[in-house]
Scaffold this motif. Sequence first.
Motif, PDB file in Angstrom:
ATOM      1  N   ASN A  49      28.454  25.399  64.756  1.00 52.99           N
ATOM      2  CA  ASN A  49      29.759  26.044  64.778  1.00 52.99           C
ATOM      3  C   ASN A  49      30.918  25.050  64.829  1.00 52.99           C
ATOM      4  N   ARG A  50      30.580  23.742  64.775  1.00 51.14           N
ATOM      5  CA  ARG A  50      31.645  22.730  64.800  1.00 51.14           C
ATOM      6  C   ARG A  50      31.523  21.745  63.639  1.00 51.14           C
ATOM      7  N   ARG A  51      30.811  22.121  62.599  1.00 42.07           N
ATOM      8  CA  ARG A  51      30.733  21.284  61.391  1.00 42.07           C
ATOM      9  C   ARG A  51      30.744  22.174  60.151  1.00 42.07           C
ATOM     10  N   PHE A  52      31.529  21.765  59.171  1.00 37.35           N
ATOM     11  CA  PHE A  52      31.712  22.593  57.985  1.00 37.35           C
ATOM     12  C   PHE A  52      31.845  21.715  56.743  1.00 37.35           C
ATOM     13  N   CYS A  53      31.291  22.220  55.634  1.00 36.55           N
ATOM     14  CA  CYS A  53      31.592  21.605  54.336  1.00 36.55           C
ATOM     15  C   CYS A  53      31.676  22.695  53.271  1.00 36.55           C
ATOM     16  N   ASP A  54      31.892  23.931  53.718  1.00 34.32           N
ATOM     17  CA  ASP A  54      31.993  25.071  52.803  1.00 34.32           C
ATOM     18  C   ASP A  54      33.406  25.161  52.240  1.00 34.32           C
ATOM     19  N   PRO A  55      33.599  25.882  51.133  1.00 30.15           N
ATOM     20  CA  PRO A  55      34.914  25.952  50.489  1.00 30.15           C
ATOM     21  C   PRO A  55      36.011  26.535  51.365  1.00 30.15           C
ATOM     22  N   LEU A  56      35.681  27.518  52.196  1.00 29.17           N
ATOM     23  CA  LEU A  56      36.727  28.167  52.986  1.00 29.17           C
ATOM     24  C   LEU A  56      37.283  27.231  54.059  1.00 29.17           C
ATOM     25  N   HIS A  57      36.427  26.625  54.846  1.00 21.59           N
ATOM     26  CA  HIS A  57      36.917  25.798  55.946  1.00 21.59           C
ATOM     27  C   HIS A  57      37.553  24.502  55.459  1.00 21.59           C
ATOM     28  N   THR A  58      36.992  23.905  54.422  1.00 22.70           N
ATOM     29  CA  THR A  58      37.615  22.675  53.918  1.00 22.70           C
ATOM     30  C   THR A  58      39.003  22.961  53.356  1.00 22.70           C
ATOM     31  N   LEU A  59      39.178  24.130  52.732  1.00 17.26           N
ATOM     32  CA  LEU A  59      40.508  24.516  52.263  1.00 17.26           C
ATOM     33  C   LEU A  59      41.437  24.777  53.438  1.00 17.26           C
ATOM     34  N   ALA A  60      40.959  25.523  54.431  1.00 11.28           N
ATOM     35  CA  ALA A  60      41.791  25.881  55.574  1.00 11.28           C
ATOM     36  C   ALA A  60      42.303  24.650  56.308  1.00 11.28           C
ATOM     37  N   TYR A  61      41.460  23.625  56.443  1.00 12.81           N
ATOM     38  CA  TYR A  61      41.854  22.422  57.165  1.00 12.81           C
ATOM     39  C   TYR A  61      42.495  21.373  56.265  1.00 12.81           C
ATOM     40  N   GLY A  62      42.598  21.662  54.974  1.00 11.41           N
ATOM     41  CA  GLY A  62      43.201  20.704  54.058  1.00 11.41           C
ATOM     42  C   GLY A  62      44.715  20.683  54.116  1.00 11.41           C
ATOM     43  N   ILE A  63      45.288  21.578  54.893  1.00  9.89           N
ATOM     44  CA  ILE A  63      46.733  21.719  54.954  1.00  9.89           C
ATOM     45  C   ILE A  63      47.242  21.372  56.353  1.00  9.89           C
ATOM     46  N   ASP A  64      48.309  20.586  56.410  1.00  6.16           N
ATOM     47  CA  ASP A  64      49.034  20.402  57.674  1.00  6.16           C
ATOM     48  C   ASP A  64      50.502  20.700  57.402  1.00  6.16           C
ATOM     49  N   ALA A  65      51.398  20.249  58.262  1.00  6.82           N
ATOM     50  CA  ALA A  65      52.812  20.601  58.116  1.00  6.82           C
ATOM     51  C   ALA A  65      53.517  19.796  57.037  1.00  6.82           C
ATOM     52  N   SER A  66      52.865  18.773  56.496  1.00 10.44           N
ATOM     53  CA  SER A  66      53.500  17.953  55.470  1.00 10.44           C
ATOM     54  C   SER A  66      53.488  18.675  54.126  1.00 10.44           C
ATOM     55  N   PHE A  67      54.078  18.043  53.119  1.00 11.13           N
ATOM     56  CA  PHE A  67      54.091  18.659  51.791  1.00 11.13           C
ATOM     57  C   PHE A  67      53.018  18.061  50.892  1.00 11.13           C
ATOM     58  N   TYR A  68      51.920  17.609  51.519  1.00 16.58           N
ATOM     59  CA  TYR A  68      50.769  17.101  50.790  1.00 16.58           C
ATOM     60  C   TYR A  68      49.563  18.004  51.019  1.00 16.58           C
ATOM     61  N   ARG A  69      48.647  17.988  50.061  1.00 12.00           N
ATOM     62  CA  ARG A  69      47.413  18.762  50.190  1.00 12.00           C
ATOM     63  C   ARG A  69      46.249  17.916  49.698  1.00 12.00           C
ATOM     64  N   LEU A  70      45.322  17.669  50.587  1.00 12.15           N
ATOM     65  CA  LEU A  70      44.048  17.028  50.248  1.00 12.15           C
ATOM     66  C   LEU A  70      42.942  17.880  50.878  1.00 12.15           C
ATOM     67  N   ILE A  71      41.896  18.120  50.149  1.00  8.53           N
ATOM     68  CA  ILE A  71      40.814  18.966  50.651  1.00  8.53           C
ATOM     69  C   ILE A  71      39.701  18.072  51.185  1.00  8.53           C
ATOM     70  N   PRO A  72      39.438  18.094  52.488  1.00 10.85           N
ATOM     71  CA  PRO A  72      38.362  17.265  53.031  1.00 10.85           C
ATOM     72  C   PRO A  72      37.000  17.733  52.551  1.00 10.85           C
ATOM     73  N   LYS A  73      36.077  16.818  52.528  1.00 12.96           N
ATOM     74  CA  LYS A  73      34.703  17.174  52.136  1.00 12.96           C
ATOM     75  C   LYS A  73      33.921  17.719  53.324  1.00 12.96           C
ATOM     76  N   ILE A  74      34.248  17.209  54.510  1.00  9.82           N
ATOM     77  CA  ILE A  74      33.536  17.615  55.725  1.00  9.82           C
ATOM     78  C   ILE A  74      34.551  17.779  56.853  1.00  9.82           C
ATOM     79  N   ILE A  75      34.376  18.823  57.650  1.00 10.90           N
ATOM     80  CA  ILE A  75      35.174  19.046  58.856  1.00 10.90           C
ATOM     81  C   ILE A  75      34.248  18.919  60.054  1.00 10.90           C
TER      82      ILE A  75
END
Length: 951
Positions: free
Chosen positions: A30-56
């Motif tokens: 429950n604390r590791r992810f590499c699926d499309p939904l979670h990597t997308l969800a965590y790919g965004i922060d308050a900046s104006f950049y977007r990078l999609i991580p491979k692993i959370i």
Amino acid sequence: MSQVLLEDVARLPKSFQAFWERVVHFIPVNRRFCDPLHTLAYGIDASFYRLIPKIILKARTPEEITRILKASQDFKVPVTFRTAGTSLSGQAVTDSVLIVLQGAWRSYSILDSGEKIALEPGIIGAEANRFLTGYARKIGPDPASIDHAMIGGIAANNASGMCCGTADNSYQTVAEMKIIFGDGTLLDTGNPASCSDFVNTHSEWVNKIQEIRDEIVADPELAALIRHKYKIKNTTGYSLNAFVDFDDPINIIKHLMIGSEGTLGFMSEITYHTVIEHAHKASALIIYSNMEQACLAVQKLDRETVSAAELMDRISLKTMEEKPGMPEYLKTLSSTATALLVEVRGVDPESLEQRIMRVEELLKEIPTVLPMSFTAVKAEYENLWNIRKGIFPAVGAIRGLGTGVVIEDVAFPKENLAEATLALREILDKYTYVDAIIYGHALDGNLHFVFTQDFGRPEDLPRYEGLMQDVSDLVVRRFGGSLKAEHGTGRNMAPFVELEWGKKAYVLMKRLKATFDPENLLNPGVIINDNPHVYLENLKNMPQAHKIIDTCTNCGFCQAICTSKNLTLTPRQRIVIQREIQELRRTGQEPERLSRLEKDFDYPGNKTCAVDGLCATTCPLGINTGDYVKFLRSQSVTPTSRWIAESLANHMTGVTGIMRFGLGTVDGVHGILGTTVMEGLTQGARKITRNAIPLWNPWMPKGGRVPAHKQDNGSSPLKVVYFPSCISRSMGAAKNDRDQRALSDAVLSVLAKAGYEVIMPPKMSELCCGMPWESKGFFETADRKSSELEKVLFAASEGGKYPILCDTSPCLYRMKRVMHSITLYEPVEFIHDFLLNRLTFNQIQETIAVHVTCSSTKMNLKDKFYAVAQACAENVVMPMDVHCCGFAGDRGFTVPELNRSALETLKDALPKDCQAGYSNSRTCEIGLSLHSGISYQSIVYLVDKCTKARV
């Protein structure tokens, strides 16, 4: 439920697959992810950049961090750390492995009578200050995001703010630090043995640090440049001032970590020297005729006299003038008018008054549009500061749909502030950013300029590139300022670090990075980046999804209060995913990915959303993501489900009767079998049915009771209409509750003691406010039931003549939103406003806990709740970390993990002598009792217990 599939792992590059196989042995599923939904969800922060991580990875302990970093080294897989994700310069996004700290790392220790505080990185800045309240101290850094940003990010970015300047930031106030380096080594700078071991085992690192120090000291020109650049705010590049301020290599390393943005190592704990929190404050909003006059005024002020001087141009003021509570004179100002918001502080009223007089003396020769006027009234000066705090959110609210908000952050020597600010305005106009606003911490020469940009339009990028080039030339070459004053270098300013510092200093920074991170695995691309165009790449577009959420800027201010933040997703992440889904639907691209996102969103995005709307209370734009989730639920309504909902609504008497019978039966079985057997049987049944049946718990109530209808007989001048909610009519006390009476009995007892004659509406068993249907997306059914109830209550109150009391806060909140012909009160509000002076209160000598429901919070009843509780008990506890309980109507039965996650800190937050808890929602009280181990009931029971009729 969103989950990692074998195909998700198979899509990873080989080195990442090997890394994944290593970390699965110590990071739970429950604390590791590499699926499309979670990597997308965590790919965004308050900046104006977007990078999609491979692993959370959600790391929870120093040991886990150490093992992750060793795996990173073994497989050459880069890692990036993130706390709250409120940073603005692209330093917390990655296309590799993202290590998330939010939800843990919350230990702290107050040292030396509050003179110091040791903090783990997951603590919010404002929380740290609350820990220090009793000592009249606070941490030095005071970023505008202090209510949301976490200590890890504040230190890693050397974030400052409105009052701390360069004297009280993290660099100046750090006392000690625990650091885990890329090779897994732990250095505790406050432990002599740890320092000695580090010097012995890492002599090569220490020697290189000493070499850089010696080179700088031997170069007077470079040393002078470094000293000059840190006279003003500066977070561009590494903290080279550590080499001129300190000689000891451990001290140098400790200060180099400040502002290093996770590129040199991980700060697992930081100890700050705290600063005085002055009890007396006063502020003045001073209006000048133009920017130059305002800047000249700033140049006459210093930190010995004022704690803050915030500059706001006319465009920024205009974004706020229509907001509630704003001064009317804002609308009358000329197009060039500029405001200066000045704050002074003192240890006592006399010293405060002296500082006010000093400011008036210093500024008397600079004419103002309106007379200068300071106020020391808390409500008044907080309203003035609301102008300053609301500017950035206001821009986000009025921007064009699909555009993002860009906030840049520069600093000039204060003596050049007037000339530099006017030149900055000329550049903004040159590139047609005519609506851009300029404001900032003028006392430090620190200006923010904010504009909107559609990064989805490639043709607009040359305009942005030209702006940044000209601004860089203005700041560095013309005025010798800082390109990043407090927001950190990130990706945004990495290509300009050498321009600002020069080749010699930049080479030293690269050597520094190579010393600590020779493989470039710690947040690569941040601070040091050889790509001159990185600030123009991976820019985030903001597609439209729905009017409720379209204004979201991804700031992340909603996260801390979200019920599901540590279980599944936050409001920001729900919005990110829904924007992606709507964009994929619109474009028809990646149909397989779209299908996966839609399917995986249901559990984390829908089922575990409490739809409590508390996110709107901390969102600068008031976005209620809960309302959006309700809308999504309404879109999945089928003819069959609508028919069922209507049938239930049309037969409320039977529905509540069945609930009472069922609860009574279950309670009887519980009495026979006992708690242990009952828990085992129900958990087994739930497992067999794959969670299709609700989860029983020991605090499940027995059946409620419908109070007898009472008719007004005209004997008392005090009358109130009492509507018991369907929940309180259906659910009674639990087996272990302190008071076994029906809630209606307690309500009637209190009202009788206060001399009120009670009117009850007819046909109560058929009435409902509509909330159960609204929360599930059956809006038409909900509105019909509300309309029926309003008509009955309107008649019972003789056309709104008498107040109406509902005993359940969430129900009352909906009633207030949709019923406008009658006056409505929930229990706490009615007791506070009408009964405090009509009853004799006798405080019990107990420690009690109070839980303010989300609906009461949204109705601004927290202070009244506390006041009523204090009238009843000597010691009242209101845990700060507990917001919505997560029971969310029936979710506590159907998705019990949401309730458990929301209340995971409750039990530890209660004192050992706490004997009972009180709230004002029956379902919430079930979850609160379950996760605290003490009985929670309506506060009406407490009031009834502690009061007598006045003679």
